[in-house]
Motif scaffolding. Structure first.
Motif, PDB file in Angstrom:
ATOM      1  N   ALA A   1      75.847 -70.323  94.497  1.00  0.00           N
ATOM      2  CA  ALA A   1      76.805 -71.545  93.939  1.00  0.00           C
ATOM      3  C   ALA A   1      77.963 -71.329  93.836  1.00  0.00           C
ATOM      4  O   ALA A   1      78.778 -71.695  94.640  1.00  0.00           O
ATOM      5  CB  ALA A   1      75.941 -72.280  93.399  1.00  0.00           C
ATOM      6  N   TRP A   2      78.462 -69.741  93.312  1.00  0.00           N
ATOM      7  CA  TRP A   2      79.881 -69.948  93.111  1.00  0.00           C
ATOM      8  C   TRP A   2      80.723 -69.622  94.155  1.00  0.00           C
ATOM      9  O   TRP A   2      81.540 -69.674  94.541  1.00  0.00           O
ATOM     10  CB  TRP A   2      79.502 -68.316  92.212  1.00  0.00           C
ATOM     11  N   ALA A   3      79.773 -68.326  95.042  1.00  0.00           N
ATOM     12  CA  ALA A   3      80.583 -68.140  96.347  1.00  0.00           C
ATOM     13  C   ALA A   3      80.553 -69.758  97.358  1.00  0.00           C
ATOM     14  O   ALA A   3      82.068 -69.605  97.487  1.00  0.00           O
ATOM     15  CB  ALA A   3      79.763 -67.474  97.480  1.00  0.00           C
ATOM     16  N   ALA A   4      80.181 -70.197  97.027  1.00  0.00           N
ATOM     17  CA  ALA A   4      80.358 -71.494  97.632  1.00  0.00           C
ATOM     18  C   ALA A   4      81.233 -72.685  97.008  1.00  0.00           C
ATOM     19  O   ALA A   4      82.383 -73.280  97.768  1.00  0.00           O
ATOM     20  CB  ALA A   4      78.520 -72.668  97.824  1.00  0.00           C
ATOM     21  N   GLY A   5      80.970 -72.698  95.742  1.00  0.00           N
ATOM     22  CA  GLY A   5      82.334 -73.389  95.019  1.00  0.00           C
ATOM     23  C   GLY A   5      83.727 -72.390  95.600  1.00  0.00           C
ATOM     24  O   GLY A   5      84.992 -73.517  95.840  1.00  0.00           O
ATOM     25  N   LEU A   6      83.982 -71.287  96.148  1.00  0.00           N
ATOM     26  CA  LEU A   6      84.976 -70.418  95.994  1.00  0.00           C
ATOM     27  C   LEU A   6      85.690 -70.668  96.777  1.00  0.00           C
ATOM     28  O   LEU A   6      86.836 -70.546  97.721  1.00  0.00           O
ATOM     29  CB  LEU A   6      85.310 -69.145  95.631  1.00  0.00           C
ATOM     30  N   LEU A   7      84.556 -70.629  98.190  1.00  0.00           N
ATOM     31  CA  LEU A   7      85.564 -70.402 100.008  1.00  0.00           C
ATOM     32  C   LEU A   7      85.070 -72.027 100.145  1.00  0.00           C
ATOM     33  O   LEU A   7      85.606 -72.593 101.057  1.00  0.00           O
ATOM     34  CB  LEU A   7      84.482 -70.013 100.394  1.00  0.00           C
ATOM     35  N   ALA A   8      85.026 -72.340  99.304  1.00  0.00           N
ATOM     36  CA  ALA A   8      84.887 -74.436  99.725  1.00  0.00           C
ATOM     37  C   ALA A   8      86.410 -75.253 100.494  1.00  0.00           C
ATOM     38  O   ALA A   8      85.949 -75.764 101.036  1.00  0.00           O
ATOM     39  CB  ALA A   8      84.498 -75.757  98.224  1.00  0.00           C
ATOM     40  N   PRO A   9      88.112 -74.914  99.869  1.00  0.00           N
ATOM     41  CA  PRO A   9      88.722 -75.006 100.605  1.00  0.00           C
ATOM     42  C   PRO A   9      89.093 -74.768 101.239  1.00  0.00           C
ATOM     43  O   PRO A   9      89.800 -75.365 102.404  1.00  0.00           O
ATOM     44  CB  PRO A   9      90.090 -74.667  99.400  1.00  0.00           C
TER      45      PRO A   9
END
Length: 548
Positions: free
Chosen positions: A461-469
């Motif tokens: 979840a952290w990784a997906a949120g960081l790379l979402a932009p």
């Protein structure tokens, strides 16, 4: 005259006044004549420093009377020839300089004001190289600002001043450790006497130079040293009644009038009491260690008197709680003396901390490990010695739903590192819950990477949120790179440590094209990829599959 690696200026001195510095280094043998008073507090002030005959220092102002502000303690010595050395200062220093960049008639007001503002407690000016005497303008500015200014003759090496202060600080720290240990031993002996409670209260009051009061759960005074005023007794009674409804160890610190007061519970269950310490200034770390020792000793006496047998053996458990909470440098010696008085012993280091996820189903006595047994939040905690550091009492087989899981820290011989060892054991236990292992050692996790310490769902979840932009980027032009292409470019660029040519070659694009993509990524994230921490976070996120 290398006194601090925080400043670039000391390297300039070695180059620009090499001959002079060589002379000063050659004269450091004179330090053998410096003596520090053994025992007791030896905090060094600027007045003390200038008053040492072996250093040959003298006040730069007229006469020999010490400046009014010369009694402040010296925390360190720093050398700098910079016009503004304040970025390299933390306050409390004596600053040494030879005025390398200063003309005799330069106005020194701004220079001195900056030193005073940052907390410099004294300024030493070396003469005989760049200046024959201390510049009068500097003397006037220092006098106006109240900054103690002294002359360092050419015969005195700067390093001699630095070493004198360093030795004084080391002696002060050693004396503090010795005072704490001696006081803890005295408290231990006092607690073992027939009138132990009264003696502990009175001795603690003398040691911390304050008032110490023991109160029952209703706030009534049981013991006090010295006598307590009715008003102060009323304040403590109100605070105790506010705390008594809380289970477990509780404490509070507050101000009452001009006093700083620390109040904490002693023991639990029947006969629970509260210990208050009040004085005009807050407790120092050494004082807090003494108060904690007194609370522990009073807890042991109380629980022996009430005959409580639930849980682990009380004396070792209380000692272990103290060691794992906030141990003083002398904690090992203190723990050994307390345990010896109760017929127990401290395990031989190196120590390993072990924590379990549930109490023992067969009773606390079944935890027959080589070490101290205690309790944290209702769960077992062990301090294992050299003989037991790799074993814990795992008695249930695989698949037994009642079996406790254990987490073990890395081994350490430093008592002050035990609080950190508890955190390591907790981390290992958390991983054991996810993997199903009966015993998990933090040692085994260190080489497996950060992912072993973080639940996979939280990491994803952290990784997906960081790379979402980046992942969600939709270009306006058809020929512009989309999110997937930007993620591939980022991975290649990070893989090649930010080197443009090899990363561009892997992608099959020109290096200028890759540069534009990285700039675009920085804009989408709002962060600079020049920062190593940002690069590390992005690489971890990509490794977790956060790019989709």
């Amino acid at each position: 005259m290398v006194l601090s690696l925080r400043s670039v200026s000391h390297r300039l001195r070695l180059i620009e006044c090499g001959r002079y510095c060589q002379i000063w280094r050659a004269q450091t043998l004179r330090l053998d004549n410096l003596a520090l008073v053994p025992g007791g507090a030896v905090t060094l002030s600027v007045v003390d420093l200038v008053g040492r005959p072996a250093l040959g220092l003298r006040w730069a102002t007229a006469g020999t009377t010490p400046p009014e502000r010369g009694g402040r303690p010296v925390t360190w010595v720093h050398t700098s020839e910079l016009d503004d050395p304040t970025p390299f200062l933390a306050g409390g220093e004596v600053l040494l300089t030879t005025g390398l960049t200063r003309a005799p008639d330069d106005d020194a007001t701004n220079y001195v004001d900056r030193l005073v503002a940052v907390g410099v407690v004294g300024l030493g000016f070396g003469t005989g190289l760049n200046h024959a005497t201390v510049p009068p303008a500097l003397v006037r500015a220092a006098a106006a600002a109240g900054l103690p200014l002294f002359e360092v003759p050419r015969a005195t090496p700067f390093i001699a001043i630095s070493r004198a202060v360093s030795r004084a600080i080391a002696a002060d720290e050693y004396a503090a450790v010795q005072r704490t240990f001696t006081a803890q031993q005295a408290l231990t002996r006092a607690a073992q006497s027939d009138t132990g409670v009264r003696r502990v209260v009175r001795l603690l009051a003398r040691q911390v130079a304050g008032s110490v009061v023991l109160l029952d759960a209703d706030g009534a005074v049981l013991e006090t040293a010295p006598a307590l005023s009715p008003a102060r007794a009323g304040v403590l009674r109100t605070e105790v009644r506010g705390l008594r409804g809380h289970a477990g160890a509780v404490g509070v610190a507050f101000a009452a009038g001009t006093d700083s007061i620390s109040l904490q519970s002693v023991g639990g269950g029947r006969g629970r009491t509260f210990l208050a310490v009040a004085r005009g200034v807050p407790l120092t770390p050494d004082d807090r260690h003494l108060v904690n020792a007194a609370v522990l000793l009073l807890t042991i006496r109380q629980e022996r008197a009430t005959g409580s047998t639930d849980g682990p053996e009380r004396v070792p458990a209380a000692v272990l709680a103290r060691l794992l909470d906030d141990p003083a440098p002398s904690a090992r010696e203190w723990a050994e003396s307390v345990l010896a008085a109760s017929g127990a012993a401290l395990p031989v280091p190196p120590w390993t901390v072990a924590v379990a996820d549930r109490p023992p189903s067969t009773g606390w006595a079944d935890l027959g490990a080589d070490g101290l047994v205690g309790e944290r939040h209702g769960r077992p905690v062990l301090l294992l010695g050299a003989a037991g550091g790799r074993t814990v009492p795992v008695r249930s087989g695989a698949g037994d739903q009642g079996a406790a899981r254990w987490g073990l820290s890395r081994a350490t011989s430093d008592p002050t590192a035990l609080p950190g060892a508890v955190r390591e054991a907790d981390e290992a236990l958390a991983v054991g819950h996810r993997t199903g292992a009966a015993v998990t050692r933090f040692d085994d996790l260190v080489g497996t990477g950060w992912s072993a310490l973080v639940p996979p769902d939280r990491a994803a979840a952290w990784a997906a949120g960081l790379l979402a932009p980046i992942r969600d980027h939709r270009p306006a032009a058809v020929t512009a790179p989309d999110g997937a292409e930007l993620l591939r470019s980022l991975r290649a660029w990070l893989l090649h440590h930010g080197q443009w040519d090899p990363a561009a070659a892997d992608l099959g694009v020109h290096r200028h094209t890759l540069r534009k993509r990285i700039v675009l990524i920085e804009g989408l994230l709002g962060r600079s990829l020049e920062a190593p921490g940002v690069r590390a976070e992005l690489w971890l996120a990509l490794a977790q599959g956060g790019g989709g």
